[in-house]
Design a protein around this motif. Structure first.
Motif, mmCIF file in Angstrom:
data_model
loop_
_atom_site.group_PDB
_atom_site.id
_atom_site.type_symbol
_atom_site.label_atom_id
_atom_site.label_comp_id
_atom_site.label_asym_id
_atom_site.label_seq_id
_atom_site.Cartn_x
_atom_site.Cartn_y
_atom_site.Cartn_z
ATOM 1 N N ASP A 1 0.868 -1.178 0.000
ATOM 2 C CA ASP A 1 0.000 0.000 0.000
ATOM 3 C C ASP A 1 0.906 1.229 0.000
ATOM 4 O O ASP A 1 1.292 1.724 1.056
ATOM 5 C CB ASP A 1 -0.905 -0.022 1.231
ATOM 6 C CG ASP A 1 -1.893 1.125 1.255
ATOM 7 O OD1 ASP A 1 -2.076 1.771 0.212
ATOM 8 O OD2 ASP A 1 -2.489 1.360 2.318
ATOM 9 N N ALA B 1 0.635 4.430 -0.582
ATOM 10 C CA ALA B 1 0.239 5.703 0.021
ATOM 11 C C ALA B 1 -0.268 5.564 1.454
ATOM 12 O O ALA B 1 -0.667 6.556 2.062
ATOM 13 C CB ALA B 1 -0.832 6.368 -0.829
ATOM 14 N N ASN B 2 -0.264 4.358 1.995
ATOM 15 C CA ASN B 2 -0.792 4.105 3.346
ATOM 16 C C ASN B 2 -2.228 4.613 3.498
ATOM 17 O O ASN B 2 -2.592 5.203 4.515
ATOM 18 C CB ASN B 2 0.099 4.743 4.419
ATOM 19 C CG ASN B 2 1.362 3.950 4.651
ATOM 20 O OD1 ASN B 2 1.366 2.732 4.558
ATOM 21 N ND2 ASN B 2 2.444 4.642 4.924
ATOM 22 N N ASN B 3 -3.069 4.378 2.495
ATOM 23 C CA ASN B 3 -4.454 4.853 2.513
ATOM 24 C C ASN B 3 -5.399 3.900 3.232
ATOM 25 O O ASN B 3 -6.387 4.334 3.811
ATOM 26 C CB ASN B 3 -4.965 5.065 1.083
ATOM 27 C CG ASN B 3 -4.313 6.250 0.423
ATOM 28 O OD1 ASN B 3 -3.861 7.158 1.080
ATOM 29 N ND2 ASN B 3 -4.251 6.223 -0.894
ATOM 30 N N SER B 4 -5.142 2.609 3.184
ATOM 31 C CA SER B 4 -6.083 1.620 3.713
ATOM 32 C C SER B 4 -5.997 1.537 5.226
ATOM 33 O O SER B 4 -4.923 1.561 5.816
ATOM 34 C CB SER B 4 -5.792 0.247 3.112
ATOM 35 O OG SER B 4 -5.899 0.310 1.716
ATOM 36 N N LYS B 5 -7.166 1.425 5.842
ATOM 37 C CA LYS B 5 -7.269 1.291 7.288
ATOM 38 C C LYS B 5 -7.966 -0.028 7.626
ATOM 39 O O LYS B 5 -8.576 -0.657 6.766
ATOM 40 C CB LYS B 5 -8.071 2.462 7.882
ATOM 41 C CG LYS B 5 -7.473 3.821 7.595
ATOM 42 C CD LYS B 5 -6.105 3.959 8.213
ATOM 43 C CE LYS B 5 -5.467 5.279 7.848
ATOM 44 N NZ LYS B 5 -4.018 5.227 7.897
#
Length: 82
Positions: free
Chosen positions: A46, A48-52
């Motif tokens: 991931d 952009a480190n967008n997923s939570k």
């Protein structure tokens, strides 16, 4: 050979640029004729480190990125709230 695309739910986002996605598959047991659920965890990249945690994502097979990562996140959508 086409790349496989799977849908799953993010269960961990503690690592930098990596998420753990749980993919569940359902099939009918050949002898018992009962629906069985099996799940497997995949490490996915991931950027952009967008997923939570709790997000529903699509992951696609790719070249090896690290020792465990062979998948990248293609599309992410927030989990439906109920």
């Amino acid at each position: 050979m086409p790349k496989r695309v799977l849908q799953g739910v993010v269960v961990s986002d503690k690592q930098n640029k990596t998420v753990v996605v749980k993919v569940e598959r359902r099939f009918t047991h050949p002898l018992l004729k009962k629906t069985v659920r099996r799940s497997k965890n995949y490490h996915a990249h991931d950027e952009a480190n967008n997923s939570k945690v709790g997000d529903t994502v699509l992951i696609e097979e790719t070249r090896p990125i690290s020792r465990l990562k062979r998948w990248i996140i293609v599309d992410s959508a927030a989990a439906p709230t109920s």
